[in-house]
Design a protein around this motif. Structure first.
Motif, short mmCIF file in Angstrom:
data_model
loop_
_atom_site.label_atom_id
_atom_site.label_comp_id
_atom_site.label_asym_id
_atom_site.label_seq_id
_atom_site.Cartn_x
_atom_site.Cartn_y
_atom_site.Cartn_z
N TRP A 1 0.85 -1.19 0.00
CA TRP A 1 0.00 0.00 0.00
C TRP A 1 0.88 1.23 0.00
N ARG A 2 0.24 2.33 -0.26
CA ARG A 2 0.97 3.59 -0.33
C ARG A 2 0.52 4.49 0.80
N ALA A 3 1.50 5.09 1.48
CA ALA A 3 1.21 5.98 2.61
C ALA A 3 1.64 7.39 2.26
N GLY A 4 0.82 8.36 2.55
CA GLY A 4 1.16 9.75 2.29
C GLY A 4 2.29 10.21 3.19
N LYS A 5 3.29 10.86 2.61
CA LYS A 5 4.44 11.31 3.40
C LYS A 5 4.15 12.60 4.16
N GLY A 6 3.29 13.42 3.57
CA GLY A 6 2.95 14.67 4.23
C GLY A 6 4.10 15.65 4.32
N MET A 7 5.08 15.58 3.40
CA MET A 7 6.21 16.50 3.40
C MET A 7 5.90 17.72 2.53
N ARG A 8 6.65 18.79 2.81
CA ARG A 8 6.44 20.04 2.08
C ARG A 8 6.92 19.93 0.64
N GLU A 9 6.19 20.59 -0.25
CA GLU A 9 6.66 20.81 -1.61
C GLU A 9 7.36 22.16 -1.65
N LYS A 10 8.58 22.20 -2.16
CA LYS A 10 9.31 23.46 -2.21
C LYS A 10 10.19 23.46 -3.46
N ASP A 11 9.83 24.32 -4.42
CA ASP A 11 10.60 24.42 -5.64
C ASP A 11 11.98 25.02 -5.35
N GLY A 12 12.95 24.66 -6.19
CA GLY A 12 14.28 25.23 -6.04
C GLY A 12 14.35 26.64 -6.59
N PRO A 13 15.42 27.37 -6.23
CA PRO A 13 16.58 26.90 -5.46
C PRO A 13 16.28 26.80 -3.97
#
Length: 468
Positions: free
Chosen positions: A246-258
């Motif tokens: 199964w797949r579990a949501g990581k719940g981490m932030r999305e942050k484009d570079g740089p």
């Protein structure tokens, strides 16, 4: 406030870039005065130039790196540097620039360098190993900017510190110092981005630089982002994957570079004839530092936050005026400290939609590392060296929730002897004794073991001269 020092360094560098002196100072490092495009690989400083054929524009070289390794023990990584989940460092340890037990073609390096036109130089390096092909560096540098300014853009090894910008065949030992490997990651600080450096017109060689980088280095700027992660359960006592995935949501932030910003300063004060000294300071701030650890039981651990690092380096070189490197001496050392401020989260899943437990807390990791090494040319074409690695003089972290843990200090003592029959081949024998902290706050036990390595390096074609 955590990166106030970096803002001051950035502002000071930019402000200083507008100051011009009356006389133009040195335009290159004191012991490497000739541009890299005009020189071939030199393994012994005073050897007569050799050639392997026609020099093309661009210059092309191929370097082969063969090793044979033997380990007396299968040791874990230095305690604390796997976020509390350490993995084997001995037999079969798979670092791209690390040492494998037995015979190994560590890598084949193809390098192309040259002048594109009066305005740009270009460099591309592709490495080949048994299991992957990688573009290690590919960048351009400007040639004609005024006021001692230069721009580098592409994928490149950062100029922070001294050892970070070197490739494995540049090392004075078979492997890289622990500080670079465990504070930045296997590849060091190797990023996509842009660098602005300034060489002020001073009598003393001085160079400042800032870098704006994508932020992907595993030790200080690892990025995973949000999304789903597959967890594979294991059949009890079978050790094989079950069909229940199964797949579990990581719940981490999305942050484009740089996401990573660095700065450095280097100065080479004038010293006596045949002697050279370079001092450096460096640092950086990462907007994102993310890690994860999955377990076959359905447990998912994640860390998400930011981090910063700072350090200093010193290099001393003596030209002994002997042939083929005889009586030459190099002494160098670096120290680096990093702090990671991370939000920790542990999730236990039983199925795709069944989250059993969740645990979370804030963590502040404080760790450092250093190395000191010296190499002396005791005879023509021969040199020998000693290196001390210390990791975790400060080594405060967490094992899940609770109070910080002192994971202890790990040490490595290394000696090498090298013979370079020509400028294009090199044999090196190295022995290392490793004294690894166990990592238990209530137990001062250390694990120890030996590593022996025989290395043969061969170069075909023209290769750029190495920096000071």
């Amino acid at each position: 406030m955590k990166y106030k020092w970096f803002a001051c360094l950035l502002c000071g560098t930019l402000a200083a870039s507008g100051v011009l002196a009356d006389e133009v100072g040195p335009a290159s490092d004191p012991l490497d005065p000739v541009p890299y495009r005009l020189r071939s690989l030199r393994l012994s400083d005073r050897a007569a130039p050799l050639t392997t054929g026609t020099e093309f524009n661009p210059a092309i070289s191929v370097i082969f790196d063969f090793t044979y390794g033997y380990f007396t023990e299968d040791l874990d990584d230095p305690a604390g540097f796997g976020m509390g989940h350490d993995h084997g460092h001995g037999h079969g340890h798979d670092h791209s620039h690390g040492i494998e037990e037995g015979f190994d073609l560590r890598e084949v390096e193809l390098t192309v360098t040259g002048s594109v036109d009066p305005y740009f130089d270009a460099m591309a390096m592709i490495t080949f190993s048994d299991d992957h092909v990688e573009v290690e560096e590919a960048y351009i540098t400007t040639r004609m900017l005024p006021g001692g300014l230069q721009i580098k853009a592409g994928k490149f090894l950062s100029d922070v510190g001294y050892i970070n910008k070197q490739h494995p065949h540049d090392y004075l030992f078979v492997d890289q110092p622990w500080m670079r490997e465990f504070m930045f990651g296997d590849e060091g600080l190797n990023e996509k981005g842009v660098q602005l450096s300034w060489l002020p017109p001073l009598e003393t060689y001085t160079r400042f630089g800032i870098e704006i980088l994508q932020g992907e280095s595993e030790g200080i700027a690892n990025y995973i982002g949000d999304g789903n992660h597959e967890i594979v359960t294991m059949l009890p006592d079978a050790g094989v994957p079950d069909r229940n995935r199964w797949r579990a949501g990581k719940g981490m932030r999305e942050k484009d570079g740089p996401r990573l910003f660095t700065g450095f300063a280097k100065v080479a004060p004038n010293v006596a004839e045949n002697h050279a000294l370079q001092l450096g300071a460096f640092g950086g701030y990462s907007r994102v530092m993310q890690l994860e650890d999955t377990h076959s039981s359905g447990r998912l651990e994640t860390w998400d936050g930011d981090g910063w690092f700072a350090g200093a380096d010193v290099v001393y070189k003596y030209d002994g005026q002997g042939i083929h490197g005889h009586r030459n001496f190099v002494l160098q050392g670096e120290y680096m400290f990093r702090q990671l401020d991370l939000a920790y989260r542990s999730q236990q899943f039983e199925s795709f939609s069944s989250l059993v437990t969740t645990d979370a807390n804030d963590q502040r990791w404080k760790q450092d590392g250093l190395y000191v090494q010296g190499v002396y040319g005791f005879a023509p074409r021969w040199n020998a060296g000693l290196r001390l690695d210390v990791l975790g003089i400060t080594n405060d972290g967490f094992e899940g929730r609770g109070t910080p843990t002192d994971f202890g200090t790990s040490y490595r003592y290394t000696g090498q002897i090298t013979y370079a029959p020509t400028e294009f081949s090199r044999l090196r024998l190295q022995a290392s004794y490793m004294d690894m902290a166990h990592g238990d706050d209530d137990d001062d036990h250390h694990d120890d073991g030996w590593m022996f390595v025989l290395q043969y390096t061969m170069s075909l074609g023209v290769h750029g001269a190495h920096d000071f």
